[in-house]
Scaffold this active site. Structure first.
Site, short mmCIF file in Angstrom:
data_model
loop_
_atom_site.label_atom_id
_atom_site.label_comp_id
_atom_site.label_asym_id
_atom_site.label_seq_id
_atom_site.Cartn_x
_atom_site.Cartn_y
_atom_site.Cartn_z
N GLU A 282 3.56 -5.23 12.39
CA GLU A 282 2.47 -4.29 12.28
C GLU A 282 1.38 -4.64 11.18
O GLU A 282 1.73 -4.88 9.85
CB GLU A 282 3.62 -3.01 11.34
CG GLU A 282 4.48 -2.46 12.31
CD GLU A 282 3.94 -1.83 13.70
OE1 GLU A 282 2.87 -1.48 13.83
OE2 GLU A 282 4.96 -1.79 14.44
N GLU B 227 7.42 0.33 16.26
CA GLU B 227 8.44 0.81 15.21
C GLU B 227 8.67 2.34 15.63
O GLU B 227 7.83 2.95 16.51
CB GLU B 227 7.96 0.81 13.69
CG GLU B 227 7.81 -0.45 13.45
CD GLU B 227 7.54 -0.94 12.07
OE1 GLU B 227 6.65 -0.01 11.37
OE2 GLU B 227 8.01 -1.59 11.21
N ASN C 78 0.84 -1.29 0.10
CA ASN C 78 0.09 0.03 0.02
C ASN C 78 0.66 1.30 0.16
O ASN C 78 0.60 2.34 -0.60
CB ASN C 78 -1.05 -0.14 1.32
CG ASN C 78 -0.20 -0.06 2.49
OD1 ASN C 78 0.75 -0.77 2.51
ND2 ASN C 78 -0.85 0.74 3.50
N THR D 254 -1.66 -12.93 7.94
CA THR D 254 -0.18 -13.27 7.46
C THR D 254 0.72 -13.13 8.77
O THR D 254 1.85 -14.01 9.08
CB THR D 254 0.47 -12.23 6.37
OG1 THR D 254 -0.57 -12.09 5.41
CG2 THR D 254 1.82 -12.81 5.72
N CYS E 131 -3.17 1.44 6.42
CA CYS E 131 -3.73 0.74 7.56
C CYS E 131 -4.22 1.66 8.65
O CYS E 131 -4.97 1.32 9.41
CB CYS E 131 -2.41 0.13 8.18
SG CYS E 131 -1.03 1.30 8.44
N GLY F 239 1.85 -5.94 7.44
CA GLY F 239 1.09 -6.69 6.40
C GLY F 239 -0.14 -6.99 7.08
O GLY F 239 -0.63 -6.50 8.11
P1 NDP Z 1 0.07 -9.26 3.37
O1 NDP Z 1 0.00 -9.69 4.41
O2 NDP Z 1 -0.80 -9.95 2.21
O3 NDP Z 1 1.63 -9.32 2.64
C1 NDP Z 1 2.68 -8.40 3.23
C2 NDP Z 1 3.81 -8.81 2.82
O4 NDP Z 1 4.09 -10.15 3.37
C3 NDP Z 1 4.06 -9.09 1.40
O5 NDP Z 1 5.44 -8.56 1.00
C4 NDP Z 1 3.68 -10.34 1.20
O6 NDP Z 1 4.48 -10.84 0.10
C5 NDP Z 1 4.37 -10.93 2.36
N1 NDP Z 1 3.82 -12.35 2.62
C6 NDP Z 1 2.85 -12.82 2.53
N2 NDP Z 1 2.62 -14.37 3.04
C7 NDP Z 1 3.73 -14.47 3.54
C8 NDP Z 1 4.25 -15.53 4.46
N3 NDP Z 1 3.62 -16.68 4.61
N4 NDP Z 1 5.42 -15.46 4.95
C9 NDP Z 1 6.24 -14.37 4.68
N5 NDP Z 1 5.84 -13.28 4.06
C10 NDP Z 1 4.63 -13.16 3.57
O7 NDP Z 1 -0.48 -7.89 3.48
P2 NDP Z 1 -0.79 -6.66 2.07
O8 NDP Z 1 0.57 -6.69 1.10
O9 NDP Z 1 -2.10 -7.05 1.43
O10 NDP Z 1 -0.85 -5.62 2.94
C11 NDP Z 1 -2.16 -4.99 3.27
C12 NDP Z 1 -2.25 -5.29 4.83
O11 NDP Z 1 -1.23 -4.68 5.39
C13 NDP Z 1 -3.57 -4.65 5.45
O12 NDP Z 1 -3.85 -5.75 6.36
C14 NDP Z 1 -2.88 -3.39 6.20
O13 NDP Z 1 -3.67 -3.13 7.33
C15 NDP Z 1 -1.65 -3.90 6.73
N6 NDP Z 1 -0.80 -2.63 6.96
C16 NDP Z 1 -0.40 -2.57 8.16
C17 NDP Z 1 0.29 -1.46 8.37
C18 NDP Z 1 0.70 -0.95 9.84
O14 NDP Z 1 1.64 -0.13 10.08
N7 NDP Z 1 0.09 -1.82 10.72
C19 NDP Z 1 0.87 -0.37 7.59
C20 NDP Z 1 0.23 -0.97 5.93
C21 NDP Z 1 -0.09 -1.80 5.74
P3 NDP Z 1 3.42 -10.90 -1.30
O15 NDP Z 1 2.86 -9.55 -1.27
O16 NDP Z 1 4.63 -11.00 -2.50
O17 NDP Z 1 2.36 -11.89 -1.53
#
Ligand code: NDP
Length: 483
Positions: A249, A463, A151, A231, A283, A227
């Site tokens: 996070e 963080e 994002n 996850t 987020c 993420g």
């Molecule tokens: P994901 O959890 O799908 O992915 C995040 C990262 O983790 C990506 O690089 C993804 O790779 C990787 N990933 C996915 N599965 C695994 C695994 N099993 N092991 C290790 N790495 C993995 O999140 P999104 O990218 O869809 O992001 C959106 C989410 O992030 C929302 O829920 C949002 O709220 C949260 N978010 C939280 C923030 C915070 O600071 N609290 C800030 C920004 C977002 P790939 O994409 O290549 O599958």
């Protein structure tokens, strides 16, 4: 077609398998680049390169590590126009947002942690009457993994790698496979910034393959992850028994609490931003707007009027304020939530579906109208699950106690926004809301020294500032006699 590569041990390279993943431009639905589909072998090579670089990098004077980060920040500034265009193309966000927020903040992250490491100090305890001094030696951990989402691609990628490198760790980073371009661009400037080979490595690929291999690797002693909550839970399960340090996070379902005594104009204008910025894909975005009964209709109508004027446009147009959602899959998920809300009796006050393509170039893009729903109770899945799109719900409350109960009726606890001109009420409510961050009469105002993170299912750890440097170091307590 643009071909991205991994950065391993100072070399740009394809994945060992030779397999690729296609990368789509959200505004057009067209493939515009491809990235290495990396797996365990590539992660192994990157971890070994990082391990080899660790003794040199961790013993590099902190001033020189800071200088490398500053040079990388300066390279971001030099290439900012290319980065702004790339971030917008890769993510679907308006160029105006990438210009105002993403790219300047990425530069700032590097500069900030360059400064932070110069001021990071450790504790000494000298008990009165004791013949011993105790001091805390904060050592870099070793090889650490940084995994970031799609994002705010470069913004969140640099938010992790900067403190990790500043503290003397060697990094293997994995950006989201959905938005890999700006991390790849950054990896091309690492040597020019002065980092030694292997101190910083970037692996592209799927989360379930490259990401998982990084999380599982026994030599990777800490994982900083941003993420989704699911996850995050999977990473926790994967590492159970491995005793890695984890910073998680995760998602949010953030309340905006609007009291009748708020500054209406300011509250409406900011709630529009906090709901729909980056197509609602931050987020920290408000997704549940809770409004005090006596102001409900007035606030609702003003909010809806403003939201109706937002037209999703071509992200590359400098006048566009709302762009495309990040992928077809994500758009379908968001539209599915709207459909489900309507099925459960929600009233659609504006939006409610896919937005028309702004021009011919974007006719296959992933555009969704800003959508405001009312009429659903707190127990409904639309008010419980993270939608992560331009969709908000309105709920009515009759007392401060009820507002707090509604705000806390969620498994999440990332950010809350509180609107009232009564300062004692504002502080009282902020103290009672279960969230890592509370904004009073403002939103998304950040001081990078403050702790950042969530409670409940929104994450573990903090963080920002010295919190990040503490995460990326292992404290050793040393005791020595005074004579
Ligand atoms: P994901 O959890 O799908 O992915 C995040 C990262 O983790 C990506 O690089 C993804 O790779 C990787 N990933 C996915 N599965 C695994 C695994 N099993 N092991 C290790 N790495 C993995 O999140 P999104 O990218 O869809 O992001 C959106 C989410 O992030 C929302 O829920 C949002 O709220 C949260 N978010 C939280 C923030 C915070 O600071 N609290 C800030 C920004 C977002 P790939 O994409 O290549 O599958």
């Amino acid at each position: 077609m643009m071909e991205l590569q991994n950065l391993i041990g100072g070399e740009m390279m394809n994945s060992e398998s030779g397999n690729w993943l296609e990368n789509v431009e959200p505004a057009t639905g067209k493939i515009f680049s491809r990235i290495p589909r990396s797996g365990a072998a590539d992660v192994e090579a990157a971890v070994q390169a990082a391990r080899k670089a660790f003794p040199g990098w961790s013993s590099t004077p902190f001033e020189e590590r800071a200088a490398c980060l500053r040079r990388l920040g300066a390279l971001i500034a030099t290439h900012s126009e290319a980065l702004i265009a790339a971030e917008s193309q890769d993510n679907g966000k308006p160029v105006s947002l990438a210009r105002a927020v993403d790219i300047p903040r990425a530069q700032k992250n590097l500069e900030f942690f360059a400064g932070a490491i110069e001021h990071f100090a450790s504790e000494v305890h000298i008990p009165g009457g004791s013949e011993f001094i105790h001091y805390t030696h904060r050592k870099p951990i070793g090889v650490v993994g940084c995994i970031s989402p799609w994002n705010l691609p470069l913004y969140l990628f640099t938010w992790k790698i900067a403190p990790a490198l500043a503290a003397g760790n060697c990094v293997v980073a994995k950006p989201s496979e959905v938005t890999p371009v700006t991390a790849w661009m950054l990896s091309e400037w690492i040597a020019e910034a002065g980092f030694p080979s292997g101190a910083f490595n970037v692996i592209h690929g799927l989360g379930g393959e490259a990401g998982r291999a990084l999380v599982e690797h026994p030599l990777v002693k800490a994982i900083s992850f941003t993420g989704g909550t699911q996850t995050g839970a999977e990473i926790t399960r994967t590492t159970a028994g491995m005793f890695k340090k984890l910073s998680l996070e995760l998602g949010g379902k953030n309340p905006a609490i609007v009291f009748a005594d708020c500054d209406l104009e300011k509250a409406v204008a900011t709630t529009i931003r906090s709901s729909f910025a980056n197509q609602g894909q931050i987020c920290l975005c408000s997704s549940r707007v809770l409004i005090e009964d006596s102001l409900y209709e007035t606030f609702r109508d003003a909010l809806v009027n403003k939201a109706k004027r937002i037209r999703p446009g071509d992200p590359s147009d400098p006048t566009t304020k709302m762009g495309a959602l990040v992928s077809a899959e994500h758009r379908d998920k968001v539209l599915g939530y709207i459909k489900s809300a309507v099925g459960q009796g929600a009233t659609v006050l504006c939006g409610g579906g896919a937005a028309p393509a702004p021009n011919d170039r974007c006719k296959s893009g992933y555009f969704v109208q800003p959508t405001i729903l009312e009429g659903l109770g707190p127990e409904c899945n639309i008010n419980q699950e993270e939608i992560f799109g331009p969709v908000i719900t309105l709920q009515r409350f009759f007392s401060e106690t009820e507002a707090i109960a509604l705000a806390n009726d969620s498994v999440y606890g990332l950010a809350a926004t509180i609107w009232t001109e009564n300062l004692s009420k504002a502080h009282r409510v902020a103290g009672l809301v279960e969230s890592g961050i509370a904004w009073i009469n403002c939103w998304l105002v950040r001081d990078l020294r403050t702790p950042f993170g969530g409670v409940k299912s929104s994450g573990v750890g903090r963080e920002g500032g010295f919190e990040a440097l503490r995460f990326f170091t292992e404290p050793q307590s040393v005791c020595v006699p005074t004579n």
